[in-house]
Design an enzyme around this catalytic site. Sequence first.
Site, PDB file in Angstrom:
ATOM      1  N   GLU A 194       0.901  -1.265  -0.256  1.00  0.00           N
ATOM      2  CA  GLU A 194      -0.144   0.025  -0.013  1.00  0.00           C
ATOM      3  C   GLU A 194       0.904   1.226   0.151  1.00  0.00           C
ATOM      4  OE1 GLU A 194      -4.030   1.358   2.483  1.00  0.00           O
ATOM      5  OE2 GLU A 194      -2.408   0.495   3.668  1.00  0.00           O
ATOM      6  N   LYS A 202     -10.351   0.643  -2.941  1.00  0.00           N
ATOM      7  CA  LYS A 202     -10.668  -0.126  -1.573  1.00  0.00           C
ATOM      8  C   LYS A 202     -11.893   0.135  -0.565  1.00  0.00           C
ATOM      9  CE  LYS A 202      -7.754   0.341   2.827  1.00  0.00           C
ATOM     10  NZ  LYS A 202      -6.234   1.124   3.748  1.00  0.00           N
ATOM     11  N   CYS A 249      -5.642  -4.080   2.836  1.00  0.00           N
ATOM     12  CA  CYS A 249      -5.221  -3.643   3.972  1.00  0.00           C
ATOM     13  C   CYS A 249      -5.849  -3.706   5.556  1.00  0.00           C
ATOM     14  CB  CYS A 249      -4.146  -2.199   4.546  1.00  0.00           C
ATOM     15  SG  CYS A 249      -3.943  -1.446   5.907  1.00  0.00           S
TER      16      CYS A 249
END
Length: 282
Positions: A40, A115, A157
């Site tokens: 990321e 995301k 993440c």
Amino acid sequence: MSVAVLQMVSQDDVPANLATARRLLEQAAAGGARLAVLPENFAAMGRRDGAALGRAEAEGRGPVLPCLRQAARDFGLWIVAGTLPLPPAGRPQAKAHACSLLFDDHGELVARYDKLHLFDVDVADPRGRYRESDDYAHGERLVVANTPVGRLGLTVCYDLRFPELYGALRDAGAELISAPSAFTAVTGAAHWHVLVRARALETQCYVLAAGQGGRHPGPRETYGHSAIVDPWGRLLAEQAQGEGVLLASRDAEEQAAIRQRMPMHRHRRFSVSAVPRPVEME
């Protein structure tokens, strides 16, 4: 087929970060990898002009996407490009998404995942407060894609904390799941290993968890411990701190045997009906 996970300690210098990413991608290809996952925020950490960077990339004026395409062609490598701040297609002035992009070995973009879960939390570290929603819009779709090493589901993440997403990717046929990350030192020490192993075990997938591992502007300290975990929850490779390249092979026959001996997918009695349908990327 071999896969690679790349760990970085990205700073706010985009050209320097891209040079590091290219060097690590070259090492991954030299080690036999067909697919490599960057962490990321691999292109920049600690910059507040993410929206401007993203608009430049979307308009073809930035250095990041050309660098990735060239690296994919030069090294014959499929690349999961961690995350980049990119606006929605055709809307350059809209709020950016934290996007994970998949390039094939010809440098063509074959998948984009925005995301879904944004990191809006308070952490007992020097920074204290994290509000990704100040800078990013939530994604809305799951993404799966066919690659030379298997069917890949894309996550990022904080998504690791939401098992229903991983279950939906497994339902869509995922055999590997990428998780480019930048876990804080505090939350990583508490939860990182538990999460990446649990997501692998419950989906019976390989989890490719590429992290940031060190100190960044901000102040920001990331946990590192990038990992490749197999469908039995075994840690195949790990890097504690600093930059590095992790390599492992996917054993498709063993994965199929694990799923046959323990058919969890058929045993599940409850599902999350609100999970959106995945986007199919060929």
